[in-house]
Design a protein around this motif. Structure first.
Motif: not given
Length: 85
Positions: A4-15
């Motif tokens: 499954r592919q999902r994209a999120f805005r407002g978070i960093s890769p570290r988070l």
């Protein structure tokens, strides 16, 4: 194995890595977090919202069996939704 592919805005890769570690995964240091029955690859992309606004979007590729992914993606999305507020 399902993917499954999902994209999120407002978070960093570290988070995103911290959230996935909190869900039982272990980061390999190469943008991949591996859990007991799943794995997630993490990438980032800069997306243009308007001519003057760009955001970093964290893209996650979840892999595992269907039932595991249903729960994992749901739990991750709840954590990521709280990131901005």
């Amino acid at each position: 194995m399902a993917r499954r592919q999902r994209a999120f805005r407002g978070i960093s890769p570290r988070l995103a890595i911290q959230y996935l570690e909190g869900l039982g995964g272990e980061a390999d240091g190469d943008g991949r977090v591996v859990g007991p029955d799943w794995a997630v690859d993490i990438e980032t992309e800069v997306v243009t919202i308007t001519s003057s606004i760009q955001l970093t979007e964290v893209q996650l590729a979840f892999e595992g069996d269907e039932e595991t992914l249903d729960d994992l993606v749901e739990r991750f999305a709840r954590k990521a939704m709280r990131a901005g507020g």
